[in-house]
Design a protein around this motif. Structure first.
Motif, mmCIF file in Angstrom:
data_model
loop_
_atom_site.group_PDB
_atom_site.id
_atom_site.type_symbol
_atom_site.label_atom_id
_atom_site.label_comp_id
_atom_site.label_asym_id
_atom_site.label_seq_id
_atom_site.Cartn_x
_atom_site.Cartn_y
_atom_site.Cartn_z
ATOM 1 N N LYS A 128 3.364 -11.098 6.649
ATOM 2 C CA LYS A 128 3.539 -10.596 5.345
ATOM 3 C C LYS A 128 2.632 -9.237 5.064
ATOM 4 O O LYS A 128 3.003 -8.188 4.406
ATOM 5 N N SER A 129 1.353 -9.399 5.809
ATOM 6 C CA SER A 129 0.540 -8.099 5.310
ATOM 7 C C SER A 129 0.809 -7.148 6.227
ATOM 8 O O SER A 129 0.852 -5.824 5.671
ATOM 9 N N LEU A 130 1.433 -7.250 7.237
ATOM 10 C CA LEU A 130 1.864 -6.167 8.438
ATOM 11 C C LEU A 130 3.082 -5.697 7.734
ATOM 12 O O LEU A 130 3.287 -4.233 7.753
ATOM 13 N N ALA A 131 4.178 -6.278 7.082
ATOM 14 C CA ALA A 131 5.202 -5.702 6.554
ATOM 15 C C ALA A 131 4.636 -4.927 5.186
ATOM 16 O O ALA A 131 5.560 -3.989 5.061
ATOM 17 N N LYS A 132 3.743 -5.256 4.555
ATOM 18 C CA LYS A 132 3.350 -4.472 3.350
ATOM 19 C C LYS A 132 2.665 -3.124 3.901
ATOM 20 O O LYS A 132 3.126 -2.207 3.383
ATOM 21 N N TRP A 133 1.811 -3.174 4.956
ATOM 22 C CA TRP A 133 1.496 -1.815 5.525
ATOM 23 C C TRP A 133 2.850 -1.046 5.925
ATOM 24 O O TRP A 133 2.673 0.126 5.547
ATOM 25 N N ARG A 134 3.526 -1.490 6.629
ATOM 26 C CA ARG A 134 4.921 -0.893 6.868
ATOM 27 C C ARG A 134 5.760 -0.239 5.938
ATOM 28 O O ARG A 134 6.091 0.972 5.949
ATOM 29 N N SER A 135 5.911 -1.118 4.696
ATOM 30 C CA SER A 135 6.552 -0.504 3.549
ATOM 31 C C SER A 135 5.735 0.473 2.788
ATOM 32 O O SER A 135 6.429 1.344 2.443
ATOM 33 N N THR A 136 4.316 0.330 2.908
ATOM 34 C CA THR A 136 3.388 1.385 2.021
ATOM 35 C C THR A 136 3.656 2.671 2.851
ATOM 36 O O THR A 136 3.482 3.667 2.293
ATOM 37 N N ALA A 137 3.708 2.405 4.265
ATOM 38 C CA ALA A 137 3.690 3.777 5.056
ATOM 39 C C ALA A 137 5.127 4.561 4.859
ATOM 40 O O ALA A 137 5.369 5.683 4.751
ATOM 41 N N ARG A 138 6.100 3.688 4.575
ATOM 42 C CA ARG A 138 7.425 4.420 4.240
ATOM 43 C C ARG A 138 7.539 5.028 3.140
ATOM 44 O O ARG A 138 8.005 6.321 2.964
ATOM 45 N N GLU A 139 6.960 4.303 2.193
ATOM 46 C CA GLU A 139 7.112 5.017 0.486
ATOM 47 C C GLU A 139 6.214 6.030 0.493
ATOM 48 O O GLU A 139 6.549 7.040 -0.210
ATOM 49 N N ALA A 140 5.048 5.994 1.212
ATOM 50 C CA ALA A 140 4.057 7.089 1.201
ATOM 51 C C ALA A 140 4.730 8.283 1.825
ATOM 52 O O ALA A 140 4.518 9.341 1.478
#
Length: 247
Positions: A128-140
């Motif tokens: 879940k944490s890795l998915a959050k990092w990847r989602s954050t990178a996409r939105e940023a």
């Protein structure tokens, strides 16, 4: 104001004059949140360097946007490539680090389970944490109007980080006691730069020894000691300026 960026799965076959339909969550955001209307400009990207800029032809329902493509901008592979090995911060500071490094221009982020990390990624929590990092990178990446989003790798062990450092053209570990400032280091004009940012408790002596054996040297940023969640962003900005990527 520059045109907003939206992500599509693929731009294969798209040419100037053709139309692309943006649907799903991205289409919903464009129509229901951004409330885009015919005539407004947008940019579509696959996040891997390819883009399509154009004009909105129609907004259909609540989640479909039809765009007429006018041009195909592209973001080439960066030179030199900058990777930050980010020790796992506590709380939501990991997402903060990924967000600001992405907006600044980092090319890859490697989560690192350092010995002194308070946070540890295990099982479902790690996924879940890795998915959050990847989602954050996409939105940023979208916020920064990037066409090439940074790669967020799987969490790495110290040995795996050492292997990455050994392959780099320039390998560094940020450390407040580093003898040389990063601002004066000799940097490569091409190839890869790998930078390690330690956890709140610092890089352990054992980890420092492993990284030194891999060819990485300790460097300091300045007189102040930054948090693990902000040090990477400051270092990336410095490297982008010194390598000419911001010129």
């Amino acid at each position: 104001m520059t045109a907003p960026v939206f992500v599509v799965g693929s731009l294969d076959g798209v040419r100037p004059g053709t139309t692309v339909t943006l649907d799903g969550p991205e289409g919903r955001h464009a129509v229901s949140v951004r409330r885009l209307t015919p005539g407004e400009e947008v940019v579509l990207t696959d996040g891997r360097g390819s883009g399509a800029s154009g004009t909105v032809l129609a907004a259909e329902g609540r989640d479909r946007l039809v765009v007429e493509v006018a041009a195909l901008p592209a973001e080439p592979e960066p030179v030199p490539r900058i990777t930050v090995v980010q020790a796992l911060p506590k709380g939501d500071r990991g997402e903060l680090a990924v967000e600001t490094m992405t907006e600044t221009g980092v090319d890859a982020v490697v989560p690192w389970a350092a010995a002194r990390c308070i946070t540890q990624w295990r099982g479902d929590r790690g996924a879940k944490s890795l998915a959050k990092w990847r989602s954050t990178a996409r939105e940023a990446g979208k916020q920064a109007r990037r066409l090439r989003f940074p790669e967020i790798a799987e969490a790495a062990t110290t040995r795996q980080v050492a292997a990455l450092l050994a392959q780099a053209d320039f390998a560094a570990v940020l450390h407040e006691e580093g003898a040389e400032p990063l601002a004066t280091a000799a940097l490569p004009a091409e190839g890869s730069i790998v930078l390690v940012v330690g956890p709140e408790g610092g890089v352990s002596p054992e980890e420092s020894a492993v990284f030194a054996q891999a060819g990485a040297r300790p460097y300091r940023l300045g007189r102040s000691v930054l948090r693990t969640s902000t040090a990477g962003t400051a270092a990336v900005a410095l490297l982008l300026g010194r390598t000419g990527r911001w010129s």
